[in-house]
Design a protein around this motif. Structure first.
Motif, PDB file in Angstrom:
ATOM      1  N   HIS A   1      58.721  58.157  31.401  1.00 30.34           N
ATOM      2  CA  HIS A   1      59.631  59.297  31.330  1.00 30.34           C
ATOM      3  C   HIS A   1      59.787  59.701  29.859  1.00 30.34           C
ATOM      4  O   HIS A   1      59.857  58.835  28.972  1.00 30.34           O
TER       5      HIS A   1
ATOM      6  N   VAL B   1      57.289  63.501  33.617  1.00 33.26           N
ATOM      7  CA  VAL B   1      58.436  63.385  34.507  1.00 33.26           C
ATOM      8  C   VAL B   1      58.021  62.716  35.812  1.00 33.26           C
ATOM      9  O   VAL B   1      58.740  61.924  36.380  1.00 33.26           O
TER      10      VAL B   1
ATOM     11  N   THR C   1      65.251  66.779  31.406  1.00 32.65           N
ATOM     12  CA  THR C   1      65.158  65.456  30.784  1.00 32.65           C
ATOM     13  C   THR C   1      66.487  65.045  30.177  1.00 32.65           C
ATOM     14  O   THR C   1      67.331  65.891  29.844  1.00 32.65           O
TER      15      THR C   1
END
Length: 303
Positions: free
Chosen positions: A111, A141, A231
């Protein structure tokens, strides 16, 4: 120029790399002259390469007028495909010449925020300790493992159960509500509600604020309202700029909390549903590079 695409392409007449490069450059500039300057060739040579390519494909790639050239619909589609092909050739060639016969490549995916704020510091010094293992770190992601991806190990958040994968737990997640120090000025107390607060949300965890308050047995309305981001990094950046309150893992904002750039809005850390893991395909369990990275990360956690 014939435009019949039904005839099969003779394998001995596949386009050359030079022809594809000439076409890509001419298509990008929409000019044989500019393409010739970039490729250090003559205009006629570029034009000839493109014409031969069209002959091989048996389809027109450009509309030609005395003043300019433009891509045909087929040319536009082919340009995108050729651009992708040339990029893959460039990457493959670069990888080949940069890695000698004695080196291994360890392909890591993570991530984005976790990668920049935890994983990269954890990998500090790895290249010096293992000079024959080249790291390729990709931020993504998701999804992390699919047929079209070449990934050795991933750092994921979840339950630790992924089909065909071995998962090693790193640590649990505890999230805190953070904001710019000035954001809390002139705000009502927590007990009076959150009407004057802007809650920043992570798109993949829209229930996070609701669960944060539920764990404290506090009834709060409108916990789903507020700006949404892809994010944690974007949430943190927004909080630093005073946009509102961000609910983020404590480990990812330790630096800002220590420096005072961010403060906790309320003295509570909510335990997440999942934990952080490093995971790899079961088929790579005996791989030297996998064993090395597992030992390295495990040693880092101990310190």
């Amino acid at each position: 120029m014939k435009t019949d695409t039904n005839s099969s392409l003779d394998f001995r007449k596949y386009p050359s790399t030079k022809a594809l490069q000439c076409f890509e450059t001419a298509a990008r500039h929409l000019s044989f002259t500019n393409a010739a300057q970039e490729m250090h060739m003559t205009q006629s040579a570029i034009s000839k390469q493109v014409a031969q390519l069209e002959e091989v494909l048996n389809i027109a790639l450009f509309y030609r007028t005395p003043q300019k050239i433009s891509l045909t619909p087929a040319g536009k589609t082919y340009y995108l495909d050729v651009l992708d092909i040339l990029k893959h050739i460039e990457i493959a060639t670069t990888n080949l010449v940069s890695h000698n016969d004695n080196t291994e490549v360890l392909r890591i995916v993570s991530h984005p925020t976790f990668c920049s704020r935890w994983l990269i510091p954890a990998l500090s010094g790895f290249d010096k300790a293992y000079p024959l293992i080249n790291l390729e770190v990709k931020e993504q992601v998701g999804p992390f493992f699919s047929e079209d991806q070449n990934v050795d190990i991933a750092f994921l958040y979840g339950t630790g159960i992924w089909g065909g994968m071995e998962a090693i737990k790193l640590f649990d997640e505890y999230s805190v509500a953070v904001c710019h120090p000035d954001y809390l000025k002139d705000k009502e107390t927590f007990s009076s509600g959150i009407a004057n607060y802007t809650l920043l949300h992570l798109n993949s965890r829209l229930n996070a604020w609701y669960e944060y308050f539920e764990q404290q047995e506090v009834s709060v309305n409108n916990t789903f309202i507020g700006p949404r981001f892809d994010t944690f990094q974007a949430c943190i950046s927004a909080a630093l700029l005073g946009y509102g309150l961000a609910l983020v893992p404590l480990r990812l904002v330790e630096r800002e909390l220590q420096s005072g750039a961010l403060v906790t809005a309320w003295d509570y850390a909510a335990k997440g549903r999942g934990s952080y893991y490093m995971t790899y395909p079961l088929s790579l369990g005996e791989s030297h590079r996998i064993k090395v990275i597992i030992n390295w990360i495990s040693a880092y956690l101990e310190t």
